[in-house]
Design a protein around this motif. Structure first.
Motif, PDB file in Angstrom:
ATOM      1  N   UNK A 284     -10.974 -30.799   1.912  1.00  0.00           N
ATOM      2  CA  UNK A 284      -9.525 -30.909   2.114  1.00  0.00           C
ATOM      3  C   UNK A 284      -8.738 -31.152   0.824  1.00  0.00           C
ATOM      4  N   UNK A 285      -9.190 -32.021  -0.079  1.00  0.00           N
ATOM      5  CA  UNK A 285      -8.383 -32.257  -1.288  1.00  0.00           C
ATOM      6  C   UNK A 285      -8.111 -30.992  -2.093  1.00  0.00           C
ATOM      7  N   UNK A 286      -9.056 -30.045  -2.084  1.00  0.00           N
ATOM      8  CA  UNK A 286      -8.871 -28.839  -2.888  1.00  0.00           C
ATOM      9  C   UNK A 286      -7.708 -27.988  -2.382  1.00  0.00           C
ATOM     10  N   UNK A 287      -7.316 -28.173  -1.123  1.00  0.00           N
ATOM     11  CA  UNK A 287      -6.204 -27.393  -0.575  1.00  0.00           C
ATOM     12  C   UNK A 287      -4.901 -27.688  -1.299  1.00  0.00           C
ATOM     13  N   UNK A 313      -5.962 -39.837  -0.555  1.00  0.00           N
ATOM     14  CA  UNK A 313      -6.462 -38.552  -1.049  1.00  0.00           C
ATOM     15  C   UNK A 313      -5.533 -37.995  -2.125  1.00  0.00           C
ATOM     16  N   UNK A 314      -4.239 -38.061  -1.872  1.00  0.00           N
ATOM     17  CA  UNK A 314      -3.251 -37.543  -2.825  1.00  0.00           C
ATOM     18  C   UNK A 314      -3.309 -38.328  -4.132  1.00  0.00           C
ATOM     19  N   UNK A 315      -3.387 -39.646  -4.036  1.00  0.00           N
ATOM     20  CA  UNK A 315      -3.452 -40.485  -5.227  1.00  0.00           C
ATOM     21  C   UNK A 315      -4.733 -40.231  -6.014  1.00  0.00           C
ATOM     22  N   UNK A 316      -5.852 -40.078  -5.309  1.00  0.00           N
ATOM     23  CA  UNK A 316      -7.123 -39.828  -5.989  1.00  0.00           C
ATOM     24  C   UNK A 316      -7.103 -38.515  -6.765  1.00  0.00           C
ATOM     25  N   UNK A 317      -6.306 -37.554  -6.304  1.00  0.00           N
ATOM     26  CA  UNK A 317      -6.173 -36.274  -7.007  1.00  0.00           C
ATOM     27  C   UNK A 317      -5.316 -36.383  -8.264  1.00  0.00           C
TER      28      UNK A 317
END
Length: 352
Positions: A284-287, A313-317
């Motif tokens: 999902x994060x790659x999306x 997830x957004x913050x980790x990216x």
């Protein structure tokens, strides 16, 4: 420079890819997927930086639909075990907007089942939207089925910002998934909403048995529609629907489709919508390298990622949630309502 970066350069010049180039994106070998994502990110970053817009929806009327949309658990041809109820009362629609704002959603979408809304339903939704706009700093989108120009104008006057009405698939494949209304009916609703001054949200559903050519046709059709946002759903087969036994999509397939839409719609908000959790799974994060928007908190009849998990997830990216909505007075929300930018760098394989 890779072939994918040449495609990104075309997109950044606002040049449409050829059909052969589009098909080649969908046919990308899995081992080259990271190169493709890197190229799509060049386009995404140009126009959206590292911000992510969140959206939350409310299933404000569920089930008992007269239409035969094969993907939908609420349709007349579905035997899915879902909750069915009429239009929710005003206070529940307003409370849904409060939950969306608490989830850091920039936009709140009110959705009802059915071919088209009754005039009394339009009036009730308009009344709820007026209350939302007085109390809660959030944009409002409505997805209500087929609309006429008078209904669209009523919604605009009430304060609705945007109408969602998806094309769903290519014109050629439309009858394979729905026979009770036409592809032209959908375009007519979009025209009615736009003529009323409403923003347009229109996208599609991938994984319903369509060919690559249908996906490309949908992407080009949306270039003609010129929506303000494109939600890309991936089929989550629901037991009891005609598409229940459809073969699941791979995460890699979903990511390739997102990259294609980013190349063809470089300046348009692209939302990873229904089916994200089911089809993308751990990828999902790659999306968010091609896309810039997410639904949080669930869909109409299927669960979704809770907002706190999406924030993490957004913050980790190394990305940040965009909460650039306005208060009813036209001021920016307080700093406490906005996400603090993360200092986390991009993963090396996608760093510029």
């Amino acid at each position: 420079m890779s072939d994918f970066h040449l495609l990104a350069e075309k997109a950044l010049r606002d040049e449409a890819l050829t059909r052969d180039e589009c098909l080649s994106v969908l046919a990308t070998p899995d081992e080259r997927l990271l190169d493709l994502l890197n190229a799509a990110f060049l386009v995404r970053e140009r126009y959206f930086g590292r911000k992510v817009r969140l959206q939350m929806l409310l299933n404000a009327k569920s089930g008992a639909c007269q239409e035969d949309c094969h993907y939908c658990s609420q349709s007349a041809v579905s035997t899915a075990d879902i909750e069915q109820y009429g239009l929710l009362p005003k206070h529940e629609m307003v409370e849904g907007a409060r939950r969306a704002a608490q989830a850091k959603a920039q936009r709140y979408c009110v959705v009802i089942s059915g071919r088209s809304p009754l005039d009394r339903e339009i009036a009730a939704i308009a009344d709820a939207v007026q209350a939302i706009k007085r109390e809660i700093p959030i944009q409002v989108c409505c997805s209500l089925g087929l609309l006429n120009k008078e209904q669209a104008q009523t919604l605009k006057t009430a304060g609705v910002d945007r109408i969602n009405h998806n094309l769903n698939t290519s014109e050629a494949y439309h009858e394979a998934i729905c026979t009770t209304h036409s592809y032209r009916d959908r375009l007519t609703t979009i025209d009615a909403a736009r003529n009323a001054g409403l923003e347009i949200c229109s996208g599609g559903i991938i994984g319903m048995g369509e060919r690559d050519e249908d996906i490309v046709d949908l992407a080009f059709a949306l270039r003609d529609v010129k929506p303000d946002s494109i939600p890309l759903n991936t089929l989550h087969p629901v037991p009891g629907t005609p598409l229940a036994e459809t073969q699941a999509l791979s995460p890699q397939r979903c990511l390739k489709v997102l990259c294609l839409f980013r190349f063809l719609h470089p300046r348009t908000e692209i939302r990873v919508a229904g089916g994200r959790e089911f089809n993308l799974r751990t990828l999902q994060p790659l999306a968010l390298y091609p896309a810039d928007s997410l639904f949080v908190g669930g869909y109409l009849t299927t669960p979704g990622q809770p907002a706190p998990e999406a924030w993490r997830m957004i913050s980790d990216l190394g990305f940040e949630v965009e909460a650039a909505y306005l208060t009813p007075d036209g001021d920016q929300p307080p700093a406490s309502a906005q996400r603090t930018p993360s200092a986390t760098p991009l993963p090396m394989f996608l760093a510029r």
